[in-house]
Scaffold this motif. Structure first.
Motif, PDB file in Angstrom:
ATOM      1  N   LYS A  19      -7.019  -1.279  -6.947  1.00 21.82           N
ATOM      2  CA  LYS A  19      -7.663   0.133  -7.163  1.00 21.82           C
ATOM      3  C   LYS A  19      -8.958  -0.008  -7.816  1.00 21.82           C
ATOM      4  CE  LYS A  19      -3.007   1.861  -8.399  1.00 21.82           C
ATOM      5  NZ  LYS A  19      -2.157   0.632  -8.668  1.00 21.82           N
TER       6      LYS A  19
ATOM      7  N   GLN B 275       2.416   6.288  -7.356  1.00 21.99           N
ATOM      8  CA  GLN B 275       1.539   6.625  -7.806  1.00 21.99           C
ATOM      9  C   GLN B 275       1.698   8.209  -8.133  1.00 21.99           C
ATOM     10  OE1 GLN B 275      -0.689   4.466  -9.184  1.00 21.99           O
ATOM     11  NE2 GLN B 275      -1.963   6.143 -10.147  1.00 21.99           N
TER      12      GLN B 275
ATOM     13  N   GLU C 222       0.944  -1.174  -0.003  1.00 20.98           N
ATOM     14  CA  GLU C 222       0.070  -0.011  -0.005  1.00 20.98           C
ATOM     15  C   GLU C 222       0.759   1.389   0.045  1.00 20.98           C
ATOM     16  OE1 GLU C 222      -3.022   0.480   2.876  1.00 20.98           O
ATOM     17  OE2 GLU C 222      -4.022  -1.710   2.398  1.00 20.98           O
ATOM     18  N   ARG C 223       1.961   1.216   0.858  1.00 27.32           N
ATOM     19  CA  ARG C 223       2.698   2.328   0.972  1.00 27.32           C
ATOM     20  C   ARG C 223       3.450   2.669  -0.188  1.00 27.32           C
ATOM     21  NH1 ARG C 223       4.925   4.223   6.015  1.00 27.32           N
ATOM     22  NH2 ARG C 223       5.963   5.607   4.892  1.00 27.32           N
TER      23      ARG C 223
ATOM     24  N   ALA D 145       1.213   3.846  -3.277  1.00 23.61           N
ATOM     25  CA  ALA D 145       0.561   5.196  -2.900  1.00 23.61           C
ATOM     26  C   ALA D 145       1.977   6.250  -3.418  1.00 23.61           C
ATOM     27  CB  ALA D 145       0.306   5.516  -1.577  1.00 23.61           C
TER      28      ALA D 145
END
Length: 447
Positions: free
Chosen positions: A359, A15, A8-9, A12
């Motif tokens: 997503k 992105q 997740e980190r 993100a």
């Protein structure tokens, strides 16, 4: 899935830079600060983190990125390549002896899962590579270990060489290899003793077993949930025995994944297999490139295809496609299909292999409960043969009967009927779809 927090980190962070038409050194520096924090929080060895961050930074501010047409995407490519390299680069296979039997010595601390992993790996090599394994019960200090291996042998219908708990482990290992030669077994798994922590007596015994059996592989079984301690254990065993590979167990649990990213780098010992659950087929070859893709949210389509090829009957799949085309797909077909999907493994694991699944609308933080499939099966099994073949005849009174018979509610029955009709329409579109046409979005029941 393992690495969930790290994934997740990193996703993100990446992105933010992905769509940038121009990437400055300051952008890269900021991104690498977040990547460093994410890796340290995932319990990755700090020396490994420092080296990784420096390599990515060096490449990310180089010509290959700054002069490319899509610098943001190029940075992500660099991170994926370096992450793959960190975990070993190429997949590492079992080193089979040219002159059978291949001797595989299983080592590790108590509770890491050596005995179960011996059974899983023996089962894997028999099914995947058509080998004939023999398992040797050389852990005589924990009576349950001998019983456990014999139980596994019966369950998997594999031979076990055992002399109880009074024999010398070194003698058991040597005699098991002789037994394998006489009975023409391809592989011998020596399930050695573990301790709660490393001690000199254990190491001397393992060195003696190594001396008398001359193993082709010495595989360390490590519990991924022990985090950084797993790396220390791997270092100690490697220094004394010269490991050839590592099997990480409990990678499906609540582990931060740091061990997988550190072990290869610190010990220069490849991770060869990962345990992904309690079932005896929940073992996978470790592919660094595929794992890097999964961590970065790019999916792992190759592993998904391999699972499908192993568990799905091609002839039945073709029949199914024809039924979708002609719209003659019934609830009986659906029930059969559910059975094949369940054989492929937990649903959340399968969804995690889809590119960008986290997503997709409704997929983020989705908790897939495989038990819900039991309700789906119960509803279908509560229908009459006629109802399964022609769901359109299911009226209000029939729904009440089906709900009562399946221990569910009319609402759940309605939900399944609606999703079944939507799925039929969508699958017909997909099977008739020409290249370039918009694809439908598949829904799982009760999600």
């Amino acid at each position: 899935m393992a690495f969930e927090g790290l994934a997740e980190r990193l996703q993100a962070t990446l992105q933010k830079i992905k769509g940038k038409g121009k990437v400055s050194e300051a952008d890269v520096k900021e991104m690498m600060r977040e990547v460093r924090m994410a890796l340290l929080e995932a319990d990755v060895n700090f020396k490994v983190v420092k080296s990784f961050v420096n390599r990515v930074k060096e490449r990310a501010v180089g010509q290959e990125v700054l002069e490319s047409l899509t610098p943001g995407q190029q940075v992500i490519k660099v991170v994926k390549e370096e992450l793959t390299e960190l975990m070993g680069g190429d997949a590492s296979k079992i080193d089979m002896s040219k002159k059978p039997p291949t001797v595989i010595m299983m080592v590790g601390l108590q509770g890491a899962g050596k005995t179960t992993t011996s059974g899983k790996l023996a089962n894997y090599l028999r099914k995947k590579h058509n080998k004939k394994p023999l398992m040797a019960a050389a852990d005589v200090y924990r009576p349950a270990a001998v019983d456990q291996l014999e139980t596994l042998g019966r369950e998997l219908q594999l031979p076990v060489y055992s002399k109880g708990t009074d024999a010398n482990p070194v003698d058991i290992a040597r005699e098991a290899v002789e037994e394998a030669k006489e009975t023409h077994q391809d592989i011998v798994f020596i399930d050695t003793a573990g301790r709660l922590h490393i001690d000199e007596t254990l190491m001397e015994e393992l060195q003696q077993i190594k001396e008398v059996t001359q193993p082709d592989e010495i595989l360390l079984v490590v519990d991924a949930m022990t985090g950084q301690d797993a790396v220390n254990v791997a270092e100690s065993f490697n220094d004394r025995l010269g490991l050839t590979g590592v099997v990480l167990t409990k990678l499906d649990g609540d582990s931060r994944g740091g061990a997988a990213l550190s072990i290869r780098s610190v010990t220069e010992t490849p991770i060869k297999f990962i345990g992904t659950g309690e079932k005896l087929d929940a073992l996978e070859e470790f592919h660094p490139d595929r794992m890097a893709s999964r961590i970065l949210g790019m999916g792992d389509v190759l592993s998904l295809i391999e699972k499908a090829q192993t568990n799905v009957d091609e002839k039945k799949a073709k029949e199914l496609e024809d039924k979708f085309r002609s719209m003659s797909f019934t609830f009986d077909d659906f029930l059969e299909q559910l059975g094949q999907v369940k054989q492929m493994g937990p649903l959340d694991e399968l969804i995690g292999m889809l590119p960008g699944a986290n997503k997709m609308k409704g997929m983020k933080n989705l908790e897939v409960d495989d038990k819900q499939l039991v309700f789906v099966e119960a509803i279908i099994q509560s229908m009459t043969k006629q109802e399964r073949e022609s769901p359109e005849i299911i009226n209000a009174s029939r729904k009440k009967r089906i709900a009562a018979g399946s221990g569910t509610s009319v609402q759940k029955v309605n939900q399944l009927l609606k999703q079944f009709n939507e799925m039929k329409k969508m699958m017909k579109q997909m099977t008739n779809m020409q290249k370039g046409k918009k694809k439908g979005q598949m829904k799982f029941p009760f999600m």
